[in-house]
Design an enzyme around this catalytic site. Structure first.
Site, PDB file in Angstrom:
ATOM      1  N   PRO A   9     -67.615  44.975 -61.569  1.00  0.00           N
ATOM      2  CA  PRO A   9     -67.051  43.817 -60.648  1.00  0.00           C
ATOM      3  C   PRO A   9     -66.823  44.254 -59.528  1.00  0.00           C
ATOM      4  CG  PRO A   9     -65.593  44.128 -62.393  1.00  0.00           C
ATOM      5  CD  PRO A   9     -66.842  44.953 -62.842  1.00  0.00           C
ATOM      6  N   ASN A  10     -67.081  43.444 -58.299  1.00  0.00           N
ATOM      7  CA  ASN A  10     -66.609  43.814 -56.947  1.00  0.00           C
ATOM      8  C   ASN A  10     -67.440  44.976 -56.149  1.00  0.00           C
ATOM      9  OD1 ASN A  10     -65.028  41.366 -57.003  1.00  0.00           O
ATOM     10  ND2 ASN A  10     -63.489  42.643 -58.367  1.00  0.00           N
ATOM     11  N   ARG A  17     -65.300  44.747 -48.915  1.00  0.00           N
ATOM     12  CA  ARG A  17     -63.870  44.736 -49.663  1.00  0.00           C
ATOM     13  C   ARG A  17     -63.075  46.035 -49.113  1.00  0.00           C
ATOM     14  NH1 ARG A  17     -64.561  47.205 -55.816  1.00  0.00           N
ATOM     15  NH2 ARG A  17     -62.251  46.807 -55.840  1.00  0.00           N
ATOM     16  N   TYR A  22     -62.772  51.915 -49.627  1.00  0.00           N
ATOM     17  CA  TYR A  22     -64.080  52.060 -50.105  1.00  0.00           C
ATOM     18  C   TYR A  22     -65.103  52.546 -49.005  1.00  0.00           C
ATOM     19  CZ  TYR A  22     -62.076  50.233 -54.409  1.00  0.00           C
ATOM     20  OH  TYR A  22     -61.197  49.948 -55.555  1.00  0.00           O
ATOM     21  N   ASN A  73     -69.578  52.805 -63.232  1.00  0.00           N
ATOM     22  CA  ASN A  73     -68.353  52.711 -62.628  1.00  0.00           C
ATOM     23  C   ASN A  73     -68.047  51.286 -63.129  1.00  0.00           C
ATOM     24  OD1 ASN A  73     -66.395  52.016 -60.852  1.00  0.00           O
ATOM     25  ND2 ASN A  73     -67.333  52.650 -59.093  1.00  0.00           N
ATOM     26  N   ALA A  76     -62.728  47.433 -62.161  1.00  0.00           N
ATOM     27  CA  ALA A  76     -61.257  47.046 -62.621  1.00  0.00           C
ATOM     28  C   ALA A  76     -61.618  46.959 -64.171  1.00  0.00           C
ATOM     29  CB  ALA A  76     -60.787  45.748 -62.195  1.00  0.00           C
ATOM     30  N   GLU A  97     -68.301  58.542 -66.286  1.00  0.00           N
ATOM     31  CA  GLU A  97     -67.631  57.512 -65.775  1.00  0.00           C
ATOM     32  C   GLU A  97     -67.422  57.931 -64.047  1.00  0.00           C
ATOM     33  OE1 GLU A  97     -64.607  55.412 -67.641  1.00  0.00           O
ATOM     34  OE2 GLU A  97     -63.194  55.837 -65.953  1.00  0.00           O
ATOM     35  N   HIS A  99     -65.755  56.849 -60.266  1.00  0.00           N
ATOM     36  CA  HIS A  99     -64.995  56.018 -59.541  1.00  0.00           C
ATOM     37  C   HIS A  99     -65.137  56.499 -57.983  1.00  0.00           C
ATOM     38  CE1 HIS A  99     -63.415  53.874 -62.731  1.00  0.00           C
ATOM     39  NE2 HIS A  99     -63.107  54.975 -63.254  1.00  0.00           N
ATOM     40  N   ARG A 106     -53.740  56.128 -56.599  1.00  0.00           N
ATOM     41  CA  ARG A 106     -53.339  54.624 -56.386  1.00  0.00           C
ATOM     42  C   ARG A 106     -52.423  54.067 -57.142  1.00  0.00           C
ATOM     43  NH1 ARG A 106     -59.159  51.931 -55.769  1.00  0.00           N
ATOM     44  NH2 ARG A 106     -57.752  50.477 -54.923  1.00  0.00           N
TER      45      ARG A 106
HETATM   46  C1  DQA Z   1     -62.916  51.621 -58.537  1.00  0.00           C
HETATM   47  C2  DQA Z   1     -61.684  52.018 -58.958  1.00  0.00           C
HETATM   48  C3  DQA Z   1     -61.053  50.583 -59.809  1.00  0.00           C
HETATM   49  O1  DQA Z   1     -59.552  50.814 -59.863  1.00  0.00           O
HETATM   50  C4  DQA Z   1     -61.357  49.249 -58.999  1.00  0.00           C
HETATM   51  O2  DQA Z   1     -61.004  48.231 -59.614  1.00  0.00           O
HETATM   52  C5  DQA Z   1     -62.633  49.091 -58.558  1.00  0.00           C
HETATM   53  C6  DQA Z   1     -63.288  50.511 -58.008  1.00  0.00           C
HETATM   54  C7  DQA Z   1     -63.684  52.862 -57.914  1.00  0.00           C
HETATM   55  O3  DQA Z   1     -64.816  52.948 -57.780  1.00  0.00           O
HETATM   56  O4  DQA Z   1     -62.617  53.420 -57.359  1.00  0.00           O
HETATM   57  O5  DQA Z   1     -63.095  47.995 -58.313  1.00  0.00           O
HETATM   58  O6  DQA Z   1     -63.764  51.761 -59.948  1.00  0.00           O
END
Ligand code: DQA
Length: 140
Positions: A9-10, A17, A22, A73, A76, A97, A99, A106
């Site tokens: 998501p996102n 964002r 990011y 990835n 959240a 995984e 990120h 964070r």
């Molecule tokens: C993320 C880190 C997560 O905590 C966050 O909710 C994201 C992006 C990252 O790529 O740093 O959506 O996965």
């Protein structure tokens, strides 16, 4: 070798964002980067992004018959999706995984990944490079 690269998501909102966290590059830029690096490594990748937990789970299950490994990835969902943890465990494929940000630097709620224990390892904090490192790790 075929690797499914899944973004949660996102991540489709990269470039829009929280640019301080990011960066300015978009999801399309990320896809181009992954495709370029995969080509250099001679790996076939299939990219997938969804904001919907069930769709991510369906795609992980699809990997069972169609892929040799997964880079994910989970966004959240990392921090609370036991269903994604179960899906990764279920397919029993080597999974890494990734990120973009360093989740340990964070907010405290990001410090826990419920999905990482289903993975070989986790790469956190190296931006786009993390996806390339994950592909390299899967190849090894
Ligand atoms: C993320 C880190 C997560 O905590 C966050 O909710 C994201 C992006 C990252 O790529 O740093 O959506 O996965």
């Amino acid at each position: 070798m075929k690797i499914y690269v899944i973004n949660g998501p996102n991540l489709n909102f990269l470039g829009i964002r929280e640019q301080g966290v990011y960066g300015n590059d978009t999801y399309e830029d990320l896809c181009m980067y992954i495709n370029k690096e995969a080509k250099k490594l001679n790996v076939e990748v299939e990219l997938f992004q969804s904001n919907i937990e069930g769709e991510i789970i369906n795609f992980i299950q699809d990997a069972y018959k169609n892929a040799d490994g997964i880079v994910i990835n989970p966004g959240a969902y990392t921090h609370y999706s036991i269903a994604i943890f179960d899906a990764i465990k279920s397919v029993n494929l080597p999974t890494i995984e990734v990120h973009l940000s360093n989740i340990y630097k964070r907010e405290e709620f990001r410090h826990k990944s419920v999905t990482a224990p289903a993975c070989i390892g986790q790469i956190s904090g190296f931006g786009f490079l993390g996806y390339k490192l994950a592909l390299e790790a899967l190849l090894k």
